[in-house]
Enzyme design. Sequence first.
Site, PDB file in Angstrom:
ATOM      1  N   GLU A 261       0.832  -1.203   0.000  1.00  0.00           N
ATOM      2  CA  GLU A 261       0.000   0.000   0.000  1.00  0.00           C
ATOM      3  C   GLU A 261       0.866   1.253   0.000  1.00  0.00           C
ATOM      4  OE1 GLU A 261      -2.105  -2.846   3.006  1.00  0.00           O
ATOM      5  OE2 GLU A 261      -0.082  -2.527   2.221  1.00  0.00           O
TER       6      GLU A 261
ATOM      7  N   CYS B 262      -2.708  -3.009   7.433  1.00  0.00           N
ATOM      8  CA  CYS B 262      -2.263  -2.914   8.826  1.00  0.00           C
ATOM      9  C   CYS B 262      -2.471  -1.471   9.317  1.00  0.00           C
ATOM     10  CB  CYS B 262      -0.786  -3.298   8.925  1.00  0.00           C
ATOM     11  SG  CYS B 262       0.335  -2.084   8.195  1.00  0.00           S
TER      12      CYS B 262
END
Length: 159
Positions: free
Chosen positions: A62, A90
Amino acid sequence: MRPQIIDRSRDQEFMRMALELAAEGATLGEVPVGAVLVQHGQVIGRGFNCPISGSDPSAHAEMVAIRAAAQAASNYRLPGSTLYVTLEPCSMCAGLIVHSRVSRVVYGALEPKAGVVQSQGQFFEQGFLNHRVIFEGGVLAEECGRILSDFFKARRAKA
């Protein structure tokens, strides 16, 4: 505030691109997670996990995709964009998603231990955030989970 119109028609197509990136990372020995960031129907950022090869603990898929997209857009804000990632983000990546103003996150497999969208803490639903992210999990979840389980099975077999 105007409600955002969500176009789900290409979700699987973009998630397949993220899966291809995850496979690319696996060939380098990285945990196979891939991500693409789409704005106005165009991919403007791509990434796969590369903290090992890049000696960078922040180099999650990401993070790599959002950095590339921000550079491509010449803007640290990415309104109206959708991030496709093969694994539930996360806490580090969820914070980046909020700060970069990504509008929507679509992820494949759940991450029961460290995923914070649905599995742990429901980060995007916290009242203190100054940006709301629309999210959807489970897109190509089986394929996204399989690439991870196959990777770790092969790693254990080598050990």
